[in-house]
Scaffold this motif. Structure first.
Motif, mmCIF file in Angstrom:
data_model
loop_
_atom_site.group_PDB
_atom_site.id
_atom_site.type_symbol
_atom_site.label_atom_id
_atom_site.label_comp_id
_atom_site.label_asym_id
_atom_site.label_seq_id
_atom_site.Cartn_x
_atom_site.Cartn_y
_atom_site.Cartn_z
ATOM 1 N N HIS A 20 0.997 -1.232 0.334
ATOM 2 C CA HIS A 20 0.316 -0.234 0.403
ATOM 3 C C HIS A 20 0.730 0.995 -0.218
ATOM 4 C CE1 HIS A 20 -3.282 2.268 0.629
ATOM 5 N NE2 HIS A 20 -2.816 2.985 1.434
ATOM 6 N N THR A 23 1.671 2.877 -3.433
ATOM 7 C CA THR A 23 0.848 3.489 -3.951
ATOM 8 C C THR A 23 0.028 5.195 -3.155
ATOM 9 O OG1 THR A 23 -0.937 2.146 -3.821
ATOM 10 C CG2 THR A 23 0.285 1.448 -5.113
ATOM 11 N N TYR A 27 -0.526 9.983 -3.070
ATOM 12 C CA TYR A 27 -2.228 10.042 -2.211
ATOM 13 C C TYR A 27 -2.489 11.143 -0.743
ATOM 14 C CZ TYR A 27 -6.983 9.340 -0.293
ATOM 15 O OH TYR A 27 -7.723 9.828 0.094
ATOM 16 N N GLY A 78 -3.340 6.961 -5.997
ATOM 17 C CA GLY A 78 -3.133 5.544 -5.108
ATOM 18 C C GLY A 78 -4.254 5.383 -4.166
#
Length: 141
Positions: A20, A23, A27, A78
């Protein structure tokens, strides 16, 4: 064997977090959902106000466009959002967008990101994700 089970569970959590994390940084750099929504709003307002391209947005509801761009940026960065709008080809068909107009939109987006204090590296990452769309947006040579 029970000694290894907690270790395996911890390793799975660490690996899932690492996947996670690959990505999520973009964000997060964009300010997550709220920051991306603010960026999309500023971006749309700037495009509408621009004398060279503003008229292209006369028949589009600003709130709708802001939501669509926000979802698209969120997904590309993401985040947890899902863009379910039109394809770039369909949404830009018939607008007669040339390379100069496309480049102007990129410049407007960069200005909006600068105004929001988005780090240069994050700006480049988002632009790199958006760049391939030029093939579907530019229709005039």
């Amino acid at each position: 064997m029970t000694f290894f089970k907690p270790w395996i569970a911890a390793a799975v959590l660490v690996l899932a977090g690492a996947a996670h994390a690959q990505t999520a940084p973009l964000y997060q750099s964009l300010g997550e959902k709220a920051g991306i929504a603010a960026l999309a709003s500023d971006f749309v307002d700037r495009m509408k106000a621009n004398p060279r391209i503003g008229k292209m947005f006369d028949n589009i509801k600003p709130a709708y466009l802001k939501e669509q761009i926000s979802d698209q940026f969120c997904e590309l960065s993401g985040g947890p959002c899902k863009y379910d709008g039109e394809t770039m080809k369909n949404s830009h068909a018939g607008l007669g967008i040339d390379k100069a107009q496309f480049n102007l939109v990129v410049e407007i987006l960069q200005n909006a990101m600068d105004a929001r204090g988005i780090p240069f590296t994050a700006q480049n990452q988002l632009l790199a994700k958006l760049a391939p769309m030029h093939r579907e947006i530019i229709t005039v040579e």
